[in-house]
Design an enzyme around this catalytic site. Structure first.
Site, PDB file in Angstrom:
ATOM      1  N   ARG A 160      81.527  39.684  38.835  1.00 18.96           N
ATOM      2  CA  ARG A 160      82.575  40.611  38.473  1.00 18.96           C
ATOM      3  C   ARG A 160      82.027  41.688  37.046  1.00 18.96           C
ATOM      4  NH1 ARG A 160      85.566  35.700  37.881  1.00 18.96           N
ATOM      5  NH2 ARG A 160      86.820  35.472  39.523  1.00 18.96           N
ATOM      6  N   LYS A 188      80.300  56.925  38.017  1.00 22.60           N
ATOM      7  CA  LYS A 188      80.814  56.431  39.486  1.00 22.60           C
ATOM      8  C   LYS A 188      79.834  56.115  40.142  1.00 22.60           C
ATOM      9  CE  LYS A 188      83.797  60.755  39.960  1.00 22.60           C
ATOM     10  NZ  LYS A 188      83.989  61.956  40.882  1.00 22.60           N
ATOM     11  N   GLU A 236      73.457  71.507  42.343  1.00 21.05           N
ATOM     12  CA  GLU A 236      74.220  71.020  41.253  1.00 21.05           C
ATOM     13  C   GLU A 236      74.359  71.724  39.912  1.00 21.05           C
ATOM     14  OE1 GLU A 236      76.844  68.758  41.912  1.00 21.05           O
ATOM     15  OE2 GLU A 236      76.255  67.805  43.946  1.00 21.05           O
ATOM     16  N   LYS A 268      77.858  68.292  31.965  1.00 23.92           N
ATOM     17  CA  LYS A 268      78.341  67.231  32.721  1.00 23.92           C
ATOM     18  C   LYS A 268      78.955  66.157  31.737  1.00 23.92           C
ATOM     19  CE  LYS A 268      78.885  63.880  36.550  1.00 23.92           C
ATOM     20  NZ  LYS A 268      78.413  63.158  37.791  1.00 23.92           N
ATOM     21  N   GLU A 286      88.817  61.053  35.619  1.00 25.87           N
ATOM     22  CA  GLU A 286      89.120  62.174  36.802  1.00 25.87           C
ATOM     23  C   GLU A 286      90.521  62.235  36.720  1.00 25.87           C
ATOM     24  OE1 GLU A 286      86.173  63.087  39.851  1.00 25.87           O
ATOM     25  OE2 GLU A 286      87.865  62.885  41.120  1.00 25.87           O
ATOM     26  N   ARG A 332      87.643  66.733  34.629  1.00 24.99           N
ATOM     27  CA  ARG A 332      86.754  66.150  35.396  1.00 24.99           C
ATOM     28  C   ARG A 332      86.613  66.578  36.848  1.00 24.99           C
ATOM     29  NH1 ARG A 332      83.845  60.332  35.266  1.00 24.99           N
ATOM     30  NH2 ARG A 332      82.302  60.609  36.727  1.00 24.99           N
ATOM     31  N   ASN A 377      84.263  68.936  41.093  1.00 24.67           N
ATOM     32  CA  ASN A 377      84.290  68.867  42.513  1.00 24.67           C
ATOM     33  C   ASN A 377      84.329  70.191  42.945  1.00 24.67           C
ATOM     34  OD1 ASN A 377      84.777  66.020  42.651  1.00 24.67           O
ATOM     35  ND2 ASN A 377      87.078  66.277  42.158  1.00 24.67           N
ATOM     36  N   HIS A 407      82.753  70.738  46.519  1.00 25.53           N
ATOM     37  CA  HIS A 407      82.526  69.234  47.200  1.00 25.53           C
ATOM     38  C   HIS A 407      83.695  68.922  48.137  1.00 25.53           C
ATOM     39  CE1 HIS A 407      79.566  68.741  44.135  1.00 25.53           C
ATOM     40  NE2 HIS A 407      79.422  67.763  44.585  1.00 25.53           N
ATOM     41  N   HIS A 463      81.859  68.000  51.125  1.00 23.80           N
ATOM     42  CA  HIS A 463      82.026  66.560  51.602  1.00 23.80           C
ATOM     43  C   HIS A 463      82.140  66.690  53.134  1.00 23.80           C
ATOM     44  CE1 HIS A 463      82.327  64.152  47.701  1.00 23.80           C
ATOM     45  NE2 HIS A 463      81.087  64.337  48.100  1.00 23.80           N
ATOM     46  N   HIS A 487      73.148  66.294  50.415  1.00 26.56           N
ATOM     47  CA  HIS A 487      74.298  66.702  49.731  1.00 26.56           C
ATOM     48  C   HIS A 487      74.276  67.724  49.254  1.00 26.56           C
ATOM     49  CE1 HIS A 487      77.712  65.307  47.278  1.00 26.56           C
ATOM     50  NE2 HIS A 487      76.898  65.572  46.285  1.00 26.56           N
TER      51      HIS A 487
HETATM   52  P1  NAD Z   1      68.908  60.047  47.705  1.00 27.55           P
HETATM   53  O1  NAD Z   1      68.979  58.914  46.775  1.00 27.55           O
HETATM   54  O2  NAD Z   1      68.898  59.930  49.165  1.00 27.55           O
HETATM   55  O3  NAD Z   1      67.122  60.684  47.594  1.00 27.55           O
HETATM   56  C1  NAD Z   1      66.509  61.542  48.207  1.00 27.55           C
HETATM   57  C2  NAD Z   1      65.611  61.229  48.900  1.00 27.55           C
HETATM   58  O4  NAD Z   1      64.558  61.580  48.164  1.00 27.55           O
HETATM   59  C3  NAD Z   1      65.351  59.757  49.482  1.00 27.55           C
HETATM   60  O5  NAD Z   1      64.477  59.717  50.612  1.00 27.55           O
HETATM   61  C4  NAD Z   1      64.493  59.109  48.262  1.00 27.55           C
HETATM   62  O6  NAD Z   1      63.691  58.102  48.712  1.00 27.55           O
HETATM   63  C5  NAD Z   1      63.493  60.302  47.938  1.00 27.55           C
HETATM   64  N1  NAD Z   1      63.006  60.247  46.419  1.00 27.55           N
HETATM   65  C6  NAD Z   1      63.883  60.021  45.634  1.00 27.55           C
HETATM   66  N2  NAD Z   1      63.207  60.287  44.254  1.00 27.55           N
HETATM   67  C7  NAD Z   1      62.071  60.634  44.927  1.00 27.55           C
HETATM   68  C8  NAD Z   1      60.813  60.811  44.139  1.00 27.55           C
HETATM   69  N3  NAD Z   1      60.679  60.883  42.709  1.00 27.55           N
HETATM   70  N4  NAD Z   1      59.655  61.315  44.662  1.00 27.55           N
HETATM   71  C9  NAD Z   1      59.735  61.281  46.226  1.00 27.55           C
HETATM   72  N5  NAD Z   1      60.792  60.958  46.869  1.00 27.55           N
HETATM   73  C10 NAD Z   1      62.119  60.709  46.227  1.00 27.55           C
HETATM   74  O7  NAD Z   1      69.753  61.462  47.341  1.00 27.55           O
HETATM   75  P2  NAD Z   1      70.030  62.383  46.139  1.00 27.55           P
HETATM   76  O8  NAD Z   1      70.202  63.647  46.531  1.00 27.55           O
HETATM   77  O9  NAD Z   1      69.271  61.884  44.968  1.00 27.55           O
HETATM   78  O10 NAD Z   1      71.587  61.549  46.051  1.00 27.55           O
HETATM   79  C11 NAD Z   1      72.689  61.899  46.849  1.00 27.55           C
HETATM   80  C12 NAD Z   1      73.664  60.947  46.741  1.00 27.55           C
HETATM   81  O11 NAD Z   1      74.254  60.862  45.309  1.00 27.55           O
HETATM   82  C13 NAD Z   1      74.901  61.154  47.599  1.00 27.55           C
HETATM   83  O12 NAD Z   1      75.191  59.618  48.129  1.00 27.55           O
HETATM   84  C14 NAD Z   1      75.960  61.401  46.627  1.00 27.55           C
HETATM   85  O13 NAD Z   1      77.204  61.105  47.151  1.00 27.55           O
HETATM   86  C15 NAD Z   1      75.366  60.798  45.254  1.00 27.55           C
HETATM   87  N6  NAD Z   1      76.075  61.381  44.217  1.00 27.55           N
HETATM   88  C16 NAD Z   1      76.884  60.724  43.277  1.00 27.55           C
HETATM   89  C17 NAD Z   1      77.333  61.177  42.207  1.00 27.55           C
HETATM   90  C18 NAD Z   1      78.196  60.413  41.230  1.00 27.55           C
HETATM   91  O14 NAD Z   1      78.910  60.839  40.336  1.00 27.55           O
HETATM   92  N7  NAD Z   1      77.922  58.954  41.348  1.00 27.55           N
HETATM   93  C19 NAD Z   1      77.323  62.546  42.120  1.00 27.55           C
HETATM   94  C20 NAD Z   1      76.549  63.452  42.945  1.00 27.55           C
HETATM   95  C21 NAD Z   1      76.075  62.797  43.860  1.00 27.55           C
END
Ligand code: NAD
Length: 379
Positions: A131, A153, A195, A244, A254, A258, A262, A265, A269, A281
């Site tokens: 939980r 999130k 971003e 942010k 949100e 907030r 988006n 997005h 998305h 992304h």
């Molecule tokens: P990711 O986590 O898939 O990382 C991208 C790639 O880079 C992966 O293959 C990972 O293994 C590699 N990687 C990560 N750090 C590394 C490093 N230091 N050196 C070498 N390789 C590395 O993708 P991302 O772009 O970081 O995140 C995208 C995700 O984030 C999406 O799922 C999106 O929905 C989510 N997101 C969430 C929020 C939120 O508020 N929670 C906001 C924006 C995006």
């Protein structure tokens, strides 16, 4: 408050910590090596589950485990295959089962080491395990540092769309070490820059200009591990996190401002889902920002010239402007309806008024746009 790590006098000057609700965010080159002491201070526990993807675990996992061990913390690494395709309920279930089998209890803390996929997934494991146990976010992509790790999130994707199952779960601590970005592949770096551009557009024109002028240095081949690049990166992360954090502080769940985050997005998305995650992304968000700026101008809410500036920044960052040609506008429109941002079936967009300010304050920061106009822009 300055960082609380004990040998602060011999350490380089620490960044002031940024507070976001209950979370503290530290942004500092080299912070990974002092992670253990920081975690011990902010999130004391009997055991630590370091959740990472296999790529990040191989690059940075040993250093993180060593730092936790140095601080006297008992930690184990749980890794899953990298990539958005693994941000699923199945991976969430598998990680939870592994923690249960390993005997983790309520007195555990999850350390999310990786990009946004790891942060969202490990955050959701933490939000639901027994939980809810605390989570420490250790973002390793630019996107995760400036966006995914901030704001609480968490969640997973489903076949119906991205992030449709999840929970709000604020991290106890966020530690961003810009040095880890030196190993990040260039497309991933650019994806994070999308971003940063978004943060400038929604809240701060001067920050937008700073990001645009930093691009040549940040993207120069071989520059990633240079001290000057790391300092520039740090400044960019701090600026984005402040934006942010400011938005999230005003609206944690949100209901209002907030929603400005988006921008780019809603269509982004849809395009990302339709590409079956072949687009990163940030790439999908870049296309989404170009299209939604256009939408804002055509709907008469954005100043003339806004789209041109947004498109110029996206181009300079080496990000795409156009949706994949094979994607069908009607199918994309249908995907926006399944998005969490639709209310009573009406899709409201977060649209810019100009670079640095968003439209629709009186309407709760969501602008309803005619389907016909959306189709026109998508065409
Ligand atoms: P990711 O986590 O898939 O990382 C991208 C790639 O880079 C992966 O293959 C990972 O293994 C590699 N990687 C990560 N750090 C590394 C490093 N230091 N050196 C070498 N390789 C590395 O993708 P991302 O772009 O970081 O995140 C995208 C995700 O984030 C999406 O799922 C999106 O929905 C989510 N997101 C969430 C929020 C939120 O508020 N929670 C906001 C924006 C995006």
């Amino acid at each position: 408050a300055e960082g609380r790590e004990p040998r602060a006098e011999s350490a380089p000057r620490l960044m002031p910590e940024i507070a976001i609700g209950p979370s503290r965010v530290t942004i500092e080159p080299g912070a990974l090596d002092t992670l253990g002491a920081r975690v011990r201070d902010a999130a004391a526990a009997h055991r630590y589950a370091v959740i990472s993807d296999e790529t990040v675990a191989a690059l940075h996992g040993a250093r993180v485990l060593a730092s936790l061990a140095d601080a006297g913390l008992r930690a184990e690494l749980l890794a899953f295959p990298a990539g958005e395709a693994h941000k699923t309920r199945e991976t969430w279930g598998g990680l939870t089962d592994r923690m249960l089998a390993a005997g983790f209890g309520r007195d555990s803390v999850v350390v999310a080491l990786g990009g946004g996929v790891v942060g969202d997934l490990a955050g959701f494991v933490a939000a639901t395990f027994m939980r809810g146990v605390p989570v420490v976010q250790v973002p390793t992509t630019l996107l995760a540092m400036i966006d995914a790790a901030i704001g609480g999130k968490t969640g997973v994707d489903t076949p119906a769309g991205k992030n449709l199952v999840g929970a709000f779960h604020q991290p106890a601590l966020v530690v961003a070490d810009p040095r880890v970005l030196a190993t990040l592949p260039a497309p991933q770096l650019r994806s994070g820059i999308a971003e940063a551009i978004k943060h400038g557009v929604i809240a701060d024109e001067r920050y937008f200009e700073r990001v645009v002028s930093a691009l040549p240095a940040l993207l120069a081949p071989g520059a990633a591990s240079a001290d000057a690049t790391i300092e520039t990166m740090k400044a960019l992360v701090v600026g984005s996190v402040e934006i942010k954090a400011g938005v999230v502080a005003r609206d944690e769940r949100e209901g209002g401002v907030r929603r400005t985050l988006n921008f780019g997005h809603t269509l982004g998305h849809a395009i990302e889902t339709a590409s079956r995650y072949r687009l990163l992304h940030g790439e999908a968000v870049a296309i989404g920002m170009a299209l939604e700026s256009e939408l804002a101008e055509r709907a008469g809410v954005a100043e003339c010239g806004t789209t041109e500036r947004v498109r110029d920044a996206i181009t300079r960052a080496g990000l795409p402007l156009e949706r994949p040609a094979e994607q069908d506008p009607h199918a994309l429109l249908a995907l926006t309806r399944g998005d969490k941002k639709s209310r009573r079936g009406i899709v409201e967009y977060a649209l810019p008024r100009r670079v640095g300010a968003m439209a629709g304050e009186r309407e709760g920061w969501g602008v309803a746009v005619d389907d016909a106009l959306v189709l026109e822009v998508l065409a």
